[in-house]
Design a protein around this motif. Structure first.
Motif, mmCIF file in Angstrom:
data_model
loop_
_atom_site.group_PDB
_atom_site.id
_atom_site.type_symbol
_atom_site.label_atom_id
_atom_site.label_comp_id
_atom_site.label_asym_id
_atom_site.label_seq_id
_atom_site.Cartn_x
_atom_site.Cartn_y
_atom_site.Cartn_z
ATOM 1 N N LEU A 151 0.835 -1.206 0.000
ATOM 2 C CA LEU A 151 0.000 0.000 0.000
ATOM 3 C C LEU A 151 0.867 1.251 0.000
ATOM 4 C CD1 LEU A 151 -2.716 -1.080 2.609
ATOM 5 C CD2 LEU A 151 -2.903 -1.100 0.111
ATOM 6 N N LYS A 152 1.968 1.215 0.729
ATOM 7 C CA LYS A 152 2.865 2.367 0.767
ATOM 8 C C LYS A 152 3.475 2.612 -0.614
ATOM 9 C CE LYS A 152 5.546 5.600 2.602
ATOM 10 N NZ LYS A 152 6.494 5.291 3.689
ATOM 11 N N GLN A 153 3.904 1.566 -1.292
ATOM 12 C CA GLN A 153 4.479 1.734 -2.632
ATOM 13 C C GLN A 153 3.452 2.333 -3.595
ATOM 14 O OE1 GLN A 153 5.692 -2.434 -3.021
ATOM 15 N NE2 GLN A 153 7.839 -1.777 -3.265
ATOM 16 N N LEU A 154 2.232 1.844 -3.523
ATOM 17 C CA LEU A 154 1.179 2.346 -4.406
ATOM 18 C C LEU A 154 0.866 3.811 -4.094
ATOM 19 C CD1 LEU A 154 -1.198 -0.749 -4.415
ATOM 20 C CD2 LEU A 154 0.312 0.000 -6.272
ATOM 21 N N CYS A 155 0.869 4.160 -2.811
ATOM 22 C CA CYS A 155 0.595 5.544 -2.411
ATOM 23 C C CYS A 155 1.672 6.484 -2.939
ATOM 24 C CB CYS A 155 0.503 5.630 -0.888
ATOM 25 S SG CYS A 155 0.127 7.289 -0.275
ATOM 26 N N VAL A 156 2.912 6.084 -2.816
ATOM 27 C CA VAL A 156 4.021 6.923 -3.297
ATOM 28 C C VAL A 156 3.911 7.119 -4.808
ATOM 29 C CG1 VAL A 156 6.518 7.037 -3.611
ATOM 30 C CG2 VAL A 156 5.574 6.367 -1.394
ATOM 31 N N ASN A 164 -2.172 6.554 -12.284
ATOM 32 C CA ASN A 164 -3.615 6.293 -12.300
ATOM 33 C C ASN A 164 -3.932 4.862 -11.876
ATOM 34 O OD1 ASN A 164 -4.162 8.883 -13.219
ATOM 35 N ND2 ASN A 164 -4.229 8.276 -15.362
ATOM 36 N N LEU A 165 -3.081 3.933 -12.279
ATOM 37 C CA LEU A 165 -3.301 2.535 -11.926
ATOM 38 C C LEU A 165 -3.214 2.346 -10.411
ATOM 39 C CD1 LEU A 165 -3.845 -0.342 -12.785
ATOM 40 C CD2 LEU A 165 -1.387 -0.631 -13.247
ATOM 41 N N ALA A 166 -2.192 2.931 -9.799
ATOM 42 C CA ALA A 166 -2.064 2.842 -8.341
ATOM 43 C C ALA A 166 -3.267 3.480 -7.655
ATOM 44 C CB ALA A 166 -0.774 3.528 -7.893
ATOM 45 N N THR A 167 -3.742 4.582 -8.215
ATOM 46 C CA THR A 167 -4.893 5.283 -7.636
ATOM 47 C C THR A 167 -6.126 4.398 -7.636
ATOM 48 O OG1 THR A 167 -4.031 7.390 -8.425
ATOM 49 C CG2 THR A 167 -6.362 7.321 -7.839
ATOM 50 N N ASN A 168 -6.422 3.783 -8.760
ATOM 51 C CA ASN A 168 -7.623 2.948 -8.841
ATOM 52 C C ASN A 168 -7.535 1.725 -7.940
ATOM 53 O OD1 ASN A 168 -8.565 4.775 -10.688
ATOM 54 N ND2 ASN A 168 -9.148 3.238 -12.211
ATOM 55 N N LEU A 169 -6.340 1.150 -7.812
ATOM 56 C CA LEU A 169 -6.167 0.019 -6.906
ATOM 57 C C LEU A 169 -6.455 0.431 -5.465
ATOM 58 C CD1 LEU A 169 -2.910 -1.497 -8.447
ATOM 59 C CD2 LEU A 169 -5.181 -2.564 -8.457
ATOM 60 N N LEU A 170 -5.976 1.606 -5.081
ATOM 61 C CA LEU A 170 -6.193 2.081 -3.711
ATOM 62 C C LEU A 170 -7.657 2.463 -3.473
ATOM 63 C CD1 LEU A 170 -2.952 4.202 -3.164
ATOM 64 C CD2 LEU A 170 -3.566 2.058 -2.022
ATOM 65 N N ILE A 171 -8.272 3.129 -4.439
ATOM 66 C CA ILE A 171 -9.682 3.507 -4.274
ATOM 67 C C ILE A 171 -10.549 2.263 -4.119
ATOM 68 C CG2 ILE A 171 -11.684 4.485 -5.471
ATOM 69 C CD1 ILE A 171 -9.869 6.643 -6.577
ATOM 70 N N GLU A 172 -10.265 1.242 -4.922
ATOM 71 C CA GLU A 172 -11.029 0.000 -4.825
ATOM 72 C C GLU A 172 -10.871 -0.623 -3.440
ATOM 73 O OE1 GLU A 172 -11.646 -3.219 -8.126
ATOM 74 O OE2 GLU A 172 -9.841 -3.778 -6.994
ATOM 75 N N LYS A 173 -9.672 -0.548 -2.876
ATOM 76 C CA LYS A 173 -9.419 -1.118 -1.549
ATOM 77 C C LYS A 173 -10.064 -0.286 -0.441
ATOM 78 C CE LYS A 173 -7.434 -3.712 1.600
ATOM 79 N NZ LYS A 173 -7.868 -5.121 1.804
#
Length: 314
Positions: A151-156, A164-173
């Motif tokens: 989650l930290k890697q995706l946030c960074v 955008n890909l990291a954003t959508n993964l986090l929003i879905e979670k």
């Protein structure tokens, strides 16, 4: 003089002295209270700077929303601060804040991982859609599809290279509803997050993430004052914002070496920058721009406005 009369006279005198002392204390306290109230009133932007900023905005031909406020509350100013704009990637700030919110609640750990995938669901009808790497400012994460990232890697990645890909993964979670609730908790309702990125069916129906300059400023103010959940969480989020790789806007208009924690947003004819500026007198500056075709021109406008406003902040 009879003793009784003398005592009565003394009592009257004491009463008068007491009343006078009480009145003096009241006047002193009232003066101090008035002075404190005056001291707490934010100062106004100098008229010449206001005029110059407005002239630069008019010259650009763009719609512009600005909020400027010192973190100590001694200066606050806005231009079209309540005007809604397409949020573009500035909506990634509240996504980050909700991630840290859930970690503070113990529901998540930043070391937890997610499977990287490129399949999401439209808020219109639940149909699947995929992100196009060519429309994303970060293409590296697409090569990790089928692998896991923390989650930290995706946030960074979401903040620093605006993935955008990291954003959508986090929003879905995290869930859109919880992100919206956190926005409300920070009195930043001008920021309206409805969905993830590149949901074309939603876009076609006008279901877009929007923001106002005041809404963004409220979120950054909480971070800058270390009031986003707690000081430790605020520090960590600010540290991520300081790693921003797109610095053509606000940072370009500041004195060299000024520390900036900020997030940009840019799509067709939309270009925003929202920052905590760690000058000697730290301040929040949000500049939203709509209506300029060329990125270089919108970048120059944001940098120019920053340069014009900076002297009033110090």
């Amino acid at each position: 003089m009879p003793i009784a009369s003398h005592l009565v006279k003394q009592q009257k005198t004491s009463t008068l002295y007491a009343a006078a002392a009480a009145l003096a204390r009241f006047c002193t306290l009232s003066t101090l209270a008035a002075s404190a109230t005056l001291a707490q009133q934010p100062s106004k932007l100098p008229a010449d700077i206001t005029a110059t900023v407005q002239q630069r905005v008019v010259k650009s031909g763009a719609d512009v929303g600005i909020v400027l406020q010192r973190l100590d509350g001694s200066l606050t100013w806005s231009l079209n601060g309540d005007e809604p704009f397409h949020a573009a990637s500035t909506m990634k700030i509240p996504v980050m804040m909700e991630l840290f919110h859930q970690t503070q609640q113990g529901r998540l750990n930043l070391n937890d991982s997610l499977l990287v995938k490129n399949e999401f669901h439209s808020i219109v009808d639940g149909s699947t859609y995929h992100l196009n790497p060519s429309d994303d400012s970060d293409t590296k994460l697409y090569k990790a599809v089928g692998q896991r990232r923390s989650l930290k890697q995706l946030c960074v990645l979401m903040i620093t290279v605006s993935s955008n890909l990291a954003t959508n993964l986090l929003i879905e979670k995290l869930g859109v509803d919880t992100i919206r609730a956190t926005i409300h908790d920070f009195h930043a309702d001008g920021m309206n997050v409805l969905r993830g990125v590149e949901d074309q069916k939603a876009f076609d129906k006008g279901l877009n993430n929007t923001t106002t300059a005041k809404g963004l400023a409220a979120l950054l103010e909480a971070l800058g004052k270390e009031q986003a959940f707690n000081a430790s969480a605020s520090h960590e989020m600010v540290a991520i914002l300081q790693q921003q790789t797109f610095n053509e806007g606000i940072p370009a208009g500041l004195p060299a070496g000024t520390r900036v924690a900020h997030k940009t947003g840019e799509i067709t004819r939309i270009h925003h920058d929202a920052a905590i500026v760690y000058a000697p007198k730290p301040f929040v500056l949000v500049i939203l721009v709509r209506g300029i075709d060329k990125f270089q021109q919108s970048s120059a406008l944001i940098a120019d406005l920053t340069r014009l406003l900076y002297p009033a902040t110090q």
